[in-house]
Design a protein around this motif. Sequence first.
Motif, short mmCIF file in Angstrom:
data_model
loop_
_atom_site.label_atom_id
_atom_site.label_comp_id
_atom_site.label_asym_id
_atom_site.label_seq_id
_atom_site.Cartn_x
_atom_site.Cartn_y
_atom_site.Cartn_z
N ALA A 1 2.20 1.06 16.54
CA ALA A 1 2.15 -0.23 15.85
C ALA A 1 2.33 0.01 14.36
CB ALA A 1 0.83 -0.94 16.14
N SER A 2 3.58 0.04 13.93
CA SER A 2 3.87 0.40 12.53
C SER A 2 3.46 -0.69 11.55
CB SER A 2 5.36 0.70 12.38
OG SER A 2 6.14 -0.42 12.79
N CYS A 3 3.37 -1.94 12.02
CA CYS A 3 2.99 -3.03 11.12
C CYS A 3 2.33 -4.14 11.92
CB CYS A 3 4.19 -3.56 10.34
SG CYS A 3 5.50 -4.23 11.40
N SER B 1 -0.97 3.10 8.04
CA SER B 1 -1.46 2.72 6.71
C SER B 1 -1.32 1.22 6.45
CB SER B 1 -0.70 3.50 5.63
OG SER B 1 0.69 3.22 5.70
N GLU B 2 -0.15 0.65 6.81
CA GLU B 2 0.04 -0.79 6.58
C GLU B 2 -0.91 -1.60 7.44
OE1 GLU B 2 3.53 -4.20 6.97
OE2 GLU B 2 4.09 -2.08 6.80
N VAL B 3 -1.12 -1.16 8.68
CA VAL B 3 -2.04 -1.85 9.58
C VAL B 3 -3.47 -1.78 9.02
CG1 VAL B 3 -3.04 -1.88 11.89
CG2 VAL B 3 -0.59 -1.45 11.59
N MET B 4 -3.89 -0.60 8.57
CA MET B 4 -5.23 -0.45 8.02
C MET B 4 -5.43 -1.30 6.77
SD MET B 4 -7.50 1.30 9.59
CE MET B 4 -8.66 1.69 8.29
N GLU B 5 -4.40 -1.36 5.94
CA GLU B 5 -4.50 -2.17 4.72
C GLU B 5 -4.72 -3.64 5.04
OE1 GLU B 5 -1.78 -3.33 0.81
OE2 GLU B 5 -1.15 -1.71 2.16
#
Length: 658
Positions: free
Chosen positions: A572-574, A604-608
């Motif tokens: 899940a890249s985004c 990283s984008e998901v966590m953000e």
Amino acid sequence: MGNADLVYAQQATAKECIHKVAVPQPKPFVSKFMSSLKETLFPDDPFRQFKSQPLARRLVLGLQFFFPILEWAPSYNFAFFKADLIAGITIASLAIPQGISYAKLANLPPILGLYSSFVPPLVYALMGSSKDLAVGTVAVGSLLLGSMLSKDVTPAENPTLYLHLAFTATFFAGLFQTALGLIRLGFIVDFLSHATIVGFMGGAATVVCLQQLKGILGLQHFTTGTDLVTVMRSVFTQTHEWRWESAVLGCCFLFFLLLTRYFSKRKPRFFWISAAAPLTSVILGSALVYLTHAEKHGVQVIGHLKKGLNPESISHFTFQPEHMMIALKAGIVTGMIVLAEGIAVGRSFAAFKNYHIDGNKEMIAFGMMNIAGSCTSCYLTTGPFSRSAVNFNAGCKTAVSNIVMAIAVMITLLFLTPLFHYTPLVVLSSIIISAMLGIIDYDAAIHLYKVDKVDFCVCMGAFLGVVFGSVEIGLVIAVAVSLLRVLLFIARPRTSVLGNIPNSTIYRNVEQYPVAKSVPGILILRIDSPIYFANSSYLRERIARWVDDEQDRLKLRGEYSLQYVILDMSAASCIDTSGISMLEEVKKNVERRGLQLALANPGSEVMEKLTKSKFIEAIGLEWIYLTVGEAVAACNYMLHRQKPSRGSNDVEAGSAEV
């Protein structure tokens, strides 16, 4: 150490060895947007070469970017010229008869085929980045242009307006191609998948062959339709007009052309025999008609071709509202098709010689040569496969072979056009049929059927749409099916249950790896796509179904009740706000069932975004893990610590399955 011991060791040290998932530092929106835009439009980083260069050097590099000839011309030598001279003369022998033939296919005067083999190749030699591409008209583009324009303007009834529309459509095609290259939108061409192109080209080649029955049978009147039923009806309702002389002559030359092609394939070093066969056919056919006066016995000939170089045609552009939209539509559609063909051909031969061509740069070159061509009485051109293959096999070294070909065509226009007066149309039909039979790629269709049935359906949809409908219908069907498949991939992404590979901490799809064992009390699900509005509802329902199925399975077998659901988000890249809402709903649904949700390896984008949306606070940072293995170890630790009442024997038995 046994499998059960390994699990217990993991449980004992779970709290100590779990790595925290890092929350990236937030970046300004403008910075993120510019980075995304750069990756979309400039994936090859074309400006890298300009960094740390003085102004004068940047100017030179800029000129070389738009005119690649300035880059390789200083190192050009006589050995290269000898190879390009031979290749240029060879492709000229093919370009002259093909140009005349394809112009007739587009319902245009034959001389335009020669004009189109003079100016555009010169422009491409200056701006093109391919060493092997040989520029000229193509059968599919000619057919598509002719069929689209003929629906609104009949070439027999209004030839002047039809000719002007052809020039205008070519101009719009050039503008469209140039614009795609300049604003770096070359990826649009990628929406024409390989399966689409195979089916479309095969169908168009079939239609082109059917259209040539007019020339083979010597028919005076023929349908303007391109579908199989209409063409067959036109052929068999005019049996009284069939000319056996024309049919015999056509079959003989077609057999000759196919025989030379077969021989050249079997003996590649004799490629020039197949390349010279079309021009040889024209010479033999013209001599035969001249000596036997066959034109008086039903064999149609080209007739007069005027001498001289390309006249200007910019004054013939038609921008009246009632006609401009016709030319605009024809230009964009045909421009897209020939652009895809030309770039695909260029990349294929570049791969053979291990060099790179810039797709966006090629679009600019194609666009400029069509703009220049439309102003000099040329119609749509690109890099046809047959001519480029001959150029490649002839040993060309640079684009100078296009210049040599253009000079040979120029000499023909200035001095030799009267020699084509007696060229029989049936020979041109034979040349077209032989060329089109090589475009129908049976092997590619069979390969598609074996590898991917959906791609095969896309291919056959394009083929049948062209053959039984029209070129436009086939193209629309193919693109529509391709887009539908993309939408299905997006809206219905893959999800899978993961299991543990014995004697390891590796977790894989249980369907792909039957040896993978499910972990007692834990359901591990992998989401194989980004999470956003198009698939969030489906994923919510699919996850709920997986949980239901797992609970039913455990109840049926009398095993551990389900306690934890782990979502592996490695792929899940985004995620967008709809995806975050979906995760919140999944969390609530899981908690209502008395279960605990955990996430593994979010990007990283998901966590953000999960942090900004407060989802991390809701689920707890302690339930987000770096790997599936760590998530399982932590869940097992909690499971065995909180539920000792099941008995140590049951615990050991369940752990041994991991």
